[in-house]
Design a protein around this motif. Structure first.
Motif, short mmCIF file in Angstrom:
data_model
loop_
_atom_site.label_atom_id
_atom_site.label_comp_id
_atom_site.label_asym_id
_atom_site.label_seq_id
_atom_site.Cartn_x
_atom_site.Cartn_y
_atom_site.Cartn_z
N ILE A 110 0.80 -1.16 0.04
CA ILE A 110 -0.04 0.04 0.05
C ILE A 110 0.76 1.21 -0.08
O ILE A 110 1.91 1.31 0.58
N GLY A 111 0.67 2.10 -1.00
CA GLY A 111 1.16 3.45 -1.10
C GLY A 111 0.41 4.49 -1.20
O GLY A 111 -0.75 4.61 -0.92
N GLN A 112 1.08 5.71 -1.62
CA GLN A 112 0.35 6.81 -1.96
C GLN A 112 1.12 7.70 -2.93
O GLN A 112 2.51 7.58 -3.12
N PRO A 113 0.69 8.56 -3.77
CA PRO A 113 1.15 9.47 -4.79
C PRO A 113 2.55 10.12 -4.49
O PRO A 113 3.73 10.20 -5.01
N SER A 114 2.68 10.66 -3.08
CA SER A 114 3.75 11.47 -2.72
C SER A 114 5.04 10.59 -2.38
O SER A 114 6.03 10.99 -2.32
N ARG A 115 4.75 9.16 -2.22
CA ARG A 115 5.53 8.33 -1.69
C ARG A 115 6.15 8.56 -0.20
O ARG A 115 7.45 7.94 -0.03
N ASN A 116 5.27 9.06 0.39
CA ASN A 116 5.95 9.48 1.83
C ASN A 116 5.57 8.45 2.74
O ASN A 116 5.88 8.32 3.71
N TYR A 117 4.47 7.47 2.19
CA TYR A 117 4.05 6.51 3.32
C TYR A 117 3.96 5.19 2.39
O TYR A 117 3.84 5.18 1.26
N LEU A 118 4.17 4.14 3.04
CA LEU A 118 4.30 3.07 2.64
C LEU A 118 4.11 1.82 3.48
O LEU A 118 4.31 2.01 4.67
N TRP A 119 3.24 0.80 3.30
CA TRP A 119 2.74 -0.37 4.02
C TRP A 119 2.99 -1.65 3.27
O TRP A 119 2.71 -1.91 2.43
N ILE A 120 3.45 -2.76 3.99
CA ILE A 120 3.39 -4.04 3.73
C ILE A 120 2.54 -4.70 4.58
O ILE A 120 2.83 -4.79 5.82
N LEU A 121 1.37 -5.29 4.11
CA LEU A 121 0.36 -5.76 4.80
C LEU A 121 0.32 -7.49 4.48
O LEU A 121 0.26 -7.80 3.34
#
Length: 180
Positions: A110-121
């Motif tokens: 899971i991420g988002q366009p700014s690439r400031n947040y990332l999760w592996i679930l």
């Protein structure tokens, strides 16, 4: 950024354990057993329950997720939380993009366009190294600085919500914002 297309939201519902993430001000630095539980509502939105344990106490925040563009088949969601949670006044909205999801809906990136947040679930509170490395490589291909990934500590068995003492101070959300 490439995102999953044609996600079956009903299949995606349930509990997901955070295997690794970019540290953020929204989660306590010493949080363990971090997980999210998603429940599909009748109106097509998703109830989001994020939980983490810090100093032996359960902290949590609830929010709502919805498709960013209801006409698109891309797995681009918006997640909205209100702070403070006991007095929902200020909406905080973020992007939740499913960048990778295995065919069995057992692990996700899971991420988002700014690439400031990332999760592996993952559906379990652990993930084999080969799969973990595959997800890290996928994140790298999407332009994420994977050196910022921090693995989440989990206990076996994972704690049950009913057995956990609550963070009765009611300031978990504040500590999270301050990054403590």
């Amino acid at each position: 950024m490439e995102v999953v297309k044609g996600i079956d939201l009903a299949r995606y519902m349930g509990r997901w354990y955070e295997i690794a993430s970019f540290p953020s001000r929204f989660q306590p630095k010493n949080g363990t057993n971090t997980r999210a539980t998603y429940t599909l509502k009748d109106d097509g939105t998703v109830n989001v329950l994020n939980e983490t344990w810090s100093d032996g106490k359960r902290g949590f925040i609830e929010g709502t997720a919805y498709k960013a563009d209801p006409k698109s088949d891309e797995a681009k969601l918006k997640v909205r939380f209100y702070v403070p949670p006991f007095l929902p006044v200020f909406p905080v909205t973020g992007d939740y993009w499913v960048l990778y999801l295995d065919d069995d809906y057992q692990y996700a990136l899971i991420g988002q366009p700014s690439r400031n947040y990332l999760w592996i679930l993952c559906r379990q509170n652990h993930l084999d190294e080969e799969t973990y490395n595959k997800l890290v490589e996928k994140a790298k291909e999407e332009g994420y600085d994977v050196t910022k990934l921090k693995k989440t500590t989990h206990t076996n068995p994972p704690p049950e919500t009913e057995d956990a003492p609550a963070d009765t101070k009611g300031v978990w959300w504040l500590k999270s914002i301050l990054g403590r």
